[in-house]
Structure formats: structure tokens, C-alpha cells
Write a protein that holds these residues in place. Structure first.
Motif, PDB file in Angstrom:
ATOM      1  N   ASP A 193      62.536  84.132  61.535  1.00 35.67           N
ATOM      2  CA  ASP A 193      63.737  84.679  60.900  1.00 35.67           C
ATOM      3  C   ASP A 193      63.453  85.737  59.835  1.00 35.67           C
ATOM      4  O   ASP A 193      64.380  86.200  59.173  1.00 35.67           O
ATOM      5  CB  ASP A 193      64.551  83.541  60.255  1.00 35.67           C
ATOM      6  N   ALA A 194      62.211  86.141  59.677  1.00 34.15           N
ATOM      7  CA  ALA A 194      61.864  87.126  58.646  1.00 34.15           C
ATOM      8  C   ALA A 194      62.588  88.441  58.926  1.00 34.15           C
ATOM      9  O   ALA A 194      62.652  88.897  60.069  1.00 34.15           O
ATOM     10  CB  ALA A 194      60.361  87.348  58.624  1.00 34.15           C
ATOM     11  N   PRO A 195      63.156  89.060  57.894  1.00 34.75           N
ATOM     12  CA  PRO A 195      63.879  90.325  58.098  1.00 34.75           C
ATOM     13  C   PRO A 195      62.922  91.459  58.452  1.00 34.75           C
ATOM     14  O   PRO A 195      61.743  91.427  58.081  1.00 34.75           O
ATOM     15  CB  PRO A 195      64.541  90.581  56.747  1.00 34.75           C
ATOM     16  N   THR A 196      63.431  92.415  59.175  1.00 36.40           N
ATOM     17  CA  THR A 196      62.627  93.577  59.524  1.00 36.40           C
ATOM     18  C   THR A 196      62.979  94.723  58.590  1.00 36.40           C
ATOM     19  O   THR A 196      64.086  94.803  58.071  1.00 36.40           O
ATOM     20  CB  THR A 196      62.872  94.016  60.984  1.00 36.40           C
ATOM     21  N   LYS A 197      62.038  95.597  58.384  1.00 34.72           N
ATOM     22  CA  LYS A 197      62.249  96.751  57.535  1.00 34.72           C
ATOM     23  C   LYS A 197      61.731  97.970  58.277  1.00 34.72           C
ATOM     24  O   LYS A 197      60.562  98.026  58.651  1.00 34.72           O
ATOM     25  CB  LYS A 197      61.512  96.592  56.214  1.00 34.72           C
ATOM     26  N   LYS A 198      62.616  98.917  58.495  1.00 32.21           N
ATOM     27  CA  LYS A 198      62.208 100.119  59.195  1.00 32.21           C
ATOM     28  C   LYS A 198      61.522 101.064  58.217  1.00 32.21           C
ATOM     29  O   LYS A 198      61.930 101.192  57.072  1.00 32.21           O
ATOM     30  CB  LYS A 198      63.411 100.801  59.830  1.00 32.21           C
ATOM     31  N   GLU A 199      60.487 101.721  58.703  1.00 31.86           N
ATOM     32  CA  GLU A 199      59.757 102.664  57.857  1.00 31.86           C
ATOM     33  C   GLU A 199      60.556 103.938  57.683  1.00 31.86           C
ATOM     34  O   GLU A 199      61.213 104.404  58.603  1.00 31.86           O
ATOM     35  CB  GLU A 199      58.408 102.991  58.487  1.00 31.86           C
TER      36      GLU A 199
END
Length: 63
Positions: free
Chosen positions: A48-54
Motif C-alpha cells: 500500500d505504499a504511495p507512489t511518487k512520480k519523478e
């Protein structure tokens, strides 16, 4: 338990590898009839860890 959090950045391959490794470890604990609650919680946190776009610097430089 301490309130300090650690943040790591992993790509898709590393993420899948972590989930697979934790699942394998969980299955070994089940075979040995040991508790799996802590590993279960960690698997869910990883999934469930959030994703972060570069951010792309090239797009901003072109403007």
C-alpha cells in the motif's frame, strides 16, 4: 516503538522483489507454525505504499 520513520525509494522491480521475499518468509513461518502478524503488517505496508512520480527537469528548462 519509536516514532521515527524511514523513507526509501525503489523501482517497480525492487518493489515486487520485496513483496515476493516477504511472502516467501511468511510462508516459511507458517510451515514452522510461528506467528506471522508482524510480517503480514509489513507486507501490507509495502503493497500500500504511495507512489511518487519523478519531476522532469528537462520539461521545465524547455519552457
Amino acid at each position: 516503538m519509536c516514532d521515527e520513520k524511514k523513507v526509501i525509494t525503489v523501482d517497480d522491480f525492487d518493489h515486487r522483489l520485496m513483496v515476493n521475499g516477504l511472502t516467501t518468509f511468511r510462508n516459511e513461518l507458517i510451515r514452522e507454525e510461528k506467528p506471522t502478524e508482524d510480517v503480514d503488517e509489513l507486507i501490507l505496508k509495502v503493497i500500500d505504499a504511495p507512489t511518487k512520480k519523478e519531476k522532469r527537469k528537462a520539461d521545465r528548462e524547455a519552457r
